[in-house]
Design a protein around this motif. Structure first.
Motif, short mmCIF file in Angstrom:
data_model
loop_
_atom_site.label_atom_id
_atom_site.label_comp_id
_atom_site.label_asym_id
_atom_site.label_seq_id
_atom_site.Cartn_x
_atom_site.Cartn_y
_atom_site.Cartn_z
N TRP A 400 0.81 -1.21 0.00
CA TRP A 400 0.00 0.00 0.00
C TRP A 400 0.85 1.27 0.00
O TRP A 400 0.38 2.33 -0.41
CB TRP A 400 -0.91 0.03 1.24
CG TRP A 400 -1.95 -1.05 1.24
CD1 TRP A 400 -2.59 -1.58 0.17
CD2 TRP A 400 -2.50 -1.71 2.39
NE1 TRP A 400 -3.49 -2.55 0.56
CE2 TRP A 400 -3.45 -2.64 1.93
CE3 TRP A 400 -2.26 -1.60 3.76
CZ2 TRP A 400 -4.18 -3.46 2.79
CZ3 TRP A 400 -2.98 -2.42 4.63
CH2 TRP A 400 -3.93 -3.34 4.15
N LEU A 401 2.08 1.19 0.46
CA LEU A 401 2.91 2.39 0.60
C LEU A 401 3.54 2.75 -0.74
O LEU A 401 4.36 2.00 -1.28
CB LEU A 401 3.99 2.17 1.66
CG LEU A 401 4.92 3.35 1.93
CD1 LEU A 401 4.13 4.57 2.40
CD2 LEU A 401 5.98 2.98 2.96
N GLU A 402 3.17 3.91 -1.27
CA GLU A 402 3.74 4.38 -2.53
C GLU A 402 5.02 5.18 -2.30
O GLU A 402 6.05 4.93 -2.94
CB GLU A 402 2.74 5.27 -3.26
CG GLU A 402 1.61 4.54 -3.91
CD GLU A 402 0.83 5.44 -4.86
OE1 GLU A 402 0.03 4.89 -5.63
OE2 GLU A 402 1.00 6.67 -4.84
N VAL A 436 8.76 1.09 -3.09
CA VAL A 436 8.52 2.26 -2.25
C VAL A 436 9.49 3.35 -2.69
O VAL A 436 10.69 3.09 -2.84
CB VAL A 436 8.72 1.95 -0.76
CG1 VAL A 436 8.61 3.23 0.08
CG2 VAL A 436 7.71 0.93 -0.26
N GLN A 437 8.97 4.55 -2.88
CA GLN A 437 9.80 5.69 -3.27
C GLN A 437 10.03 6.61 -2.08
O GLN A 437 9.09 6.93 -1.34
CB GLN A 437 9.13 6.47 -4.41
CG GLN A 437 9.96 7.64 -4.92
CD GLN A 437 9.26 8.42 -6.02
OE1 GLN A 437 8.04 8.31 -6.19
NE2 GLN A 437 9.99 9.22 -6.77
N LEU A 438 11.27 7.00 -1.86
CA LEU A 438 11.61 7.99 -0.84
C LEU A 438 12.07 9.25 -1.54
O LEU A 438 12.93 9.21 -2.43
CB LEU A 438 12.72 7.45 0.07
CG LEU A 438 12.48 6.12 0.77
CD1 LEU A 438 13.66 5.77 1.68
CD2 LEU A 438 11.18 6.14 1.56
N ILE A 439 11.49 10.39 -1.15
CA ILE A 439 11.81 11.68 -1.76
C ILE A 439 12.33 12.61 -0.68
O ILE A 439 11.66 12.83 0.34
CB ILE A 439 10.58 12.30 -2.46
CG1 ILE A 439 10.07 11.37 -3.56
CG2 ILE A 439 10.92 13.67 -3.02
CD1 ILE A 439 8.78 11.84 -4.21
N ASP A 440 13.51 13.14 -0.89
CA ASP A 440 14.11 14.10 0.05
C ASP A 440 13.82 15.51 -0.44
O ASP A 440 14.50 16.02 -1.33
CB ASP A 440 15.61 13.86 0.15
CG ASP A 440 16.29 14.84 1.11
OD1 ASP A 440 15.56 15.55 1.83
OD2 ASP A 440 17.53 14.90 1.12
N ALA A 441 12.79 16.14 0.14
CA ALA A 441 12.42 17.51 -0.24
C ALA A 441 12.82 18.52 0.82
O ALA A 441 12.27 19.62 0.89
CB ALA A 441 10.91 17.58 -0.48
#
Length: 698
Positions: A400-402, A436-441
Motif C-alpha cells: 500500500w505504501l507508494e 517504495v519511493q523515498l523523496i528528500d524535499a
C-alpha cells in the motif's frame, strides 16, 4: 475580505483590550463571528420561522426541527423572537444578558452544539461584568461591515457593501483563524496544518488518479480534522481537477476531532459555507476510542494526526494493550490471525494511520488514497513484533505504501523537528507495484520574511511542483530513491549459547541446598556426592544423572524441580564446563537443525538440545534481502565465533523500519593531510609565541 477581517480584529482590540489577553480574543471573536453570520443569513426568513414556530406550538408538536429548518431555508434556524440587532433595543445590562441567552437557546441543535464546544456561554459572565456585551453586539452589527450574503443598498437601490457569499465567508473565517494562530503559535500546530503543506498533500493524493476521475460521488475523510482546512482544500482541489476534465462530481466531507473548540470551528466553517450536511458529518470525541464512522469507507483520506502525544486514556477505553480487539488495530496478516498494531501509549500516530487504512474503499474506478503527516518516529520506532513495526510491515507487505516525502525542517508552527508525508494507495499503478519511493524535499523551500512560531519556511508553487515531478518520474536521483518493498524488512533472531556449569557438591553447597530446596533434594545430592566426591565437577550432566540415581535409591519420584534446584544452588558458570543438556533425542529421531547438536549418550550417537544461558543470549538483525537468508548469515557471522551457538527459531520475528539518513546521508569529505599539518604547525607557532611572552615577562 481583508477589510472585513481587519474590522473584526479591530472589534477585539476596541472591546476586549484589558479584559482578555490578545491570545484569548479568539474565545469571544470566533463564536461571535459565527453567530453574526448565521444571524445575517437567517434575517430574510425570520418572520416565516416565527410564524411556523407559533403554528407548531399551537398544534402541540414537539419535534419541530425539520419544519423549522425548512421554514428557514437553511441547514439551521433560530426560533427565538430576537435578532442581534433587535437585542440592541435595550440598555439594561441584565435584560440584555437574559435576552442574549434566550437568543442563543433559540438556535437549532447543530448551532447549539457548536456554541457548546466553543464554550461561549462561559464568557458571558466576564463580558457582562466588564460591560462588554452591548458594545460587542453593536460593533458586529455595524453598518460598516456586511456579513450577510445579500448586498447592502442605499435608498436608491445602489450597492453600498457587497454581499458575502458562502465561499468568501469561509475565507474570512480562515483568515481570522490564521491571525489567531499567529497569536497562539504554541497551539497552532496541533490543530492547523500550513496551507502549503496541505496543497502538497492534496496534489499527491489526487494528481496520480486525476485522469481516472469519473462523474459521481466521492467521499473525503480526515480522522484528526482540526479546524477542517485540510478537508476544504482537498475538496477544492478535487472539484477543480474534475472541472478541468469535464466531470461532474458530488463531494461529501467527513471528519472527526477531539478538541472541542477546533471541532466547533470546523463545523461552523462548513455551516458558514452553506454545507449543512457536511457539518453534520463532522464528529466529536476521540477517533481512536470512539470511531465516528464505523464500517464506512472513503475514497480519499488526508490527515495530520498528533504525534509524540500520549493516547493512554484511549488505550484504556479500548481495553488496555492486551485487551484491544478493535479490527482497526488487530489484523490478520501473513498467517497470523491476530497481529497487533497497538503502539506504545506514549505515541499513537501510527494508530491513526491504521484507522485510515481500515476506511479505504476497495474497488471502484479510483482506488482509495491516503496522505498523512508523521514525524520520524513513525519510520523506525518500535522493535520487531511491536505495534509500530507491525504496522509498517502490514502496510508494506500489502503493497500500500507508494512514497514517503521528507519535508523541510521548521515547516510547522509548533515544531521544528523532521516531518514526513506518507502516500498510500489501495491499488498501486503497475510501475509502482512492489516498490517504495523515498523523496528528500528538505531543501526545497522558500524562507519566510518572518517566523510564524517555529515555521520559518514555506513550499512555493514551484517547490510543490518539484516534489510532484519527482513523484511522477519514479526515478533514481539525488533526491529520489526507489526500493523494493523488502528492502526495509528484517528478521530479528535470538542467538543462544549453552549453559555451562560446574557442580559443587561440597558440604557448604549441600547445606545451602538443604536450606533452599529441602531435605529430599539435599539427601539425594549428598548420596551422589558420596560417590562422585565434592567437586567441582565440570560435567553437570553426570552430576544430574547421579543425583537422579540416588533419588531413585532413596525411593523418591522423578521431579523436574529437583533438577532446577541442583542447577540453581550447586551450579557455577564455568566456560570450560560441558554444556548442560536439556533434552536428548535418538539419532535419526530428528534432523540436525539449529538447537540440536550431535552427541554420544551411553556410547551411542544421539542429538541433544542444550539449556540456554540467558547471560550469553544475544540478538542479531538479518535483512530480508540477505542472500541465503538466516542460514547463510548465521554460518558467516555467528558460527565461526561461537560454534556451540544456535537460533531460537520460535523467537524469530519480522520487523520493518525506514531510514532516510541511510539513503540520503551525504558525508562531509575528510580534510587533507596538508590542511591538518598546516593547522598543527600554526598551533605550534602560536604556542611558542605565548611561551616566549611568558618567559620575557618573567
Amino acid at each position: 475580505m481583508t477589510n472585513i477581517t481587519s474590522f473584526i480584529w479591530g472589534i477585539a482590540d476596541d472591546v476586549l483590550r484589558d479584559v482578555y489577553r490578545r491570545g484569548k480574543y479568539r474565545d469571544v471573536i470566533l463564536p461571535m463571528t459565527v453567530i453574526r453570520r448565521l444571524d445575517a443569513v437567517l434575517e430574510p426568513t425570520k418572520e416565516r420561522v416565527l410564524a411556523e414556530k407559533a403554528r407548531l406550538d399551537s398544534e402541540g408538536l414537539v419535534n419541530q426541527e425539520a419544519a423549522l429548518t425548512l421554514a428557514a431555508g437553511e441547514a439551521f434556524y433560530n426560533a427565538s423572537p430576537f435578532t442581534l440587532r433587535g437585542l440592541l433595543s435595550t440598555n439594561n445590562a441584565q435584560r440584555l444578558r437574559a435576552d442574549f441567552e434566550a437568543y442563543l437557546a433559540g438556535f437549532s441543535e447543530n448551532v447549539r452544539d457548536i456554541l457548546k464546544n466553543f464554550e461561549f456561554h462561559a464568557q458571558l459572565d466576564r463580558l457582562e461584568e466588564n460591560d462588554c456585551l452591548y458594545p460587542l453586539i453593536e460593533k458586529f452589527c455595524s453598518p460598516k461591515i456586511n456579513l450577510s450574503p445579500r448586498p447592502v443598498l442605499d435608498g436608491d437601490g445602489v450597492e453600498i457593501l457587497p454581499g458575502l457569499d458562502n465561499h468568501r465567508m469561509g475565507t474570512v473565517f480562515e483568515e481570522l483563524l490564521r491571525q489567531f494562530n499567529d497569536e497562539n503559535n504554541e497551539e497552532a500546530g496541533e490543530h492547523f496544518t500550513p496551507r502549503d503543506i496541505v496543497d502538497l498533500m492534496a496534489r499527491l493524493v489526487f494528481l496520480p488518479v486525476a485522469d481516472r476521475i469519473k462523474d459521481g460521488t466521492y467521499l473525503l475523510y480526515d480522522g484528526a480534522c482540526g479546524t477542517g482546512g485540510m478537508l476544504t482544500v482537498a475538496e477544492d482541489t478535487l472539484r477543480e481537477l474534475a472541472r478541468e476534465r469535464g466531470k461532474q462530481v458530488s463531494i461529501h466531507l467527513f471528519g472527526q476531532e477531539l478538541n472541542g473548540e477546533t471541532y466547533a470551528i470546523c463545523k461552523a466553517d462548513l455551516l458558514l459555507k452553506g454545507e449543512g450536511q457536511a457539518a453534520e458529518n463532522i464528529k466529536d470525541k476521540s477517533t481512536l476510542a470512539a470511531d465516528g464512522f464505523p464500517g464506512r469507507k472513503f475514497d480519499f483520506l488526508l490527515s495530520n494526526p498528533p504525534f509524540g502525544k500520549s493516547w493512554k486514556t484511549d488505550l484504556e477505553k479500548l481495553g488496555g494493550k492486551a485487551g484491544v480487539v478493535d479490527p482497526r488495530f488487530v489484523v490478520s496478516h501473513a498467517g497470523e490471525p491476530a497481529m497487533s498494531l497497538v503502539t506504545r501509549s506514549s505515541d499513537g500516530q501510527m494508530m491513526f494511520l491504521a484507522n485510515m487504512i481500515s476506511k479505504m474503499r476497495e474497488g471502484g474506478p479510483v482506488p482509495s488514497r491516503i496522505a498523512e503527516i508523521h514525524n520520524g518516529s513513525a519510520l523506525f520506532t518500535g522493535d520487531a513484533g511491536g505495534g509500530e513495526s507491525n504496522a509498517r510491515r502490514w502496510i508494506i507487505e500489502n503493497d500500500w505504501l507508494e512514497a514517503i516525502v521528507a519535508l523541510p525542517l521548521n515547516s510547522f508552527y509548533n515544531t521544528g523537528i523532521a516531518t514526513y508525508l506518507w502516500i498510500l494507495s489501495r491499488e498501486k499503478d503497475e510501475a509502482r507495484r512492489g516498490k517504495v519511493q523515498l523523496i528528500d524535499a528538505t531543501t526545497w523551500f522558500r524562507p519566510l520574511p518572518r517566523n510564524l512560531g517555529k515555521k520559518n519556511c514555506e513550499l512555493t508553487a514551484a517547490d510543490i511542483e518539484r516534489v510532484c515531478e519527482a513523484y511522477r518520474a519514479l526515478a533514481e536521483t539525488e533526491q529520489s530513491k526507489v526500493f523494493p518493498n523488502d528492502e526495509f524488512g528484517y528478521w530479528k533472531i535470538v542467538v543462544e549459547r549453552p549453559l555451562r556449569l560446574s557442580a559443587d557438591l561440597s558440604p557448604r553447597a549441600l547445606a545451602r541446598l538443604r536450606a533452599e530446596a529441602g531435605a529430599d533434594v539435599a539427601d539425594a545430592a549428598a548420596k551422589a556426592a558420596q560417590r562422585l566426591g565434592p567437586g567441582p565437577h565440570r560435567d553437570m550432566n553426570a552430576v544430574l544423572a547421579a543425583v537422579e540415581e540416588a533419588a531413585a535409591a532413596l525411593g523418591l519420584r522423578k521431579n523436574a524441580a529437583r533438577r532446577k534446584a541442583i542447577l540453581a544452588h550447586c551450579g557455577t558458570r564455568d566456560p570450560q564446563a560441558a554444556p548442560v543438556i536439556a533434552k536428548t533425542y535418538k539419532a535419526g529421531e530428528a534432523d540436525p537443525v539449529y538447537g540440536l547438536f550431535p552427541a554420544r549418550i551411553a556410547g551411542r550417537p544421539a542429538l541433544v538440545a542444550y539449556e540456554p544461558d540467558v547471560a550469553l543470549r544475544d540478538t542479531e538483525v538479518v535483512p530480508l534481502r540477505e542472500e541465503g537468508g538466516i542460514e547463510a548469515f548465521f554460518a558467516r557471522e555467528v558460527a565461526p565465533h561461537a560454534p556451540d551457538a544456535w537460533i531460537d527459531e520460535d523467537a524469530t520475528k519480522i520487523g520493518y523500519e525506514i531510514s532516510f539518513t541511510r539513503y540520503f546521508y551525504k558525508p562531509k569529505p575528510l580534510r587533507s593531510l596538508a590542511e591538518i599539518r598546516a593547522d598543527i604547525e600554526a598551533l605550534e607557532a602560536e604556542t611558542e609565541a605565548l611561551l616566549s611572552d611568558i618567559v620575557a615577562e618573567g
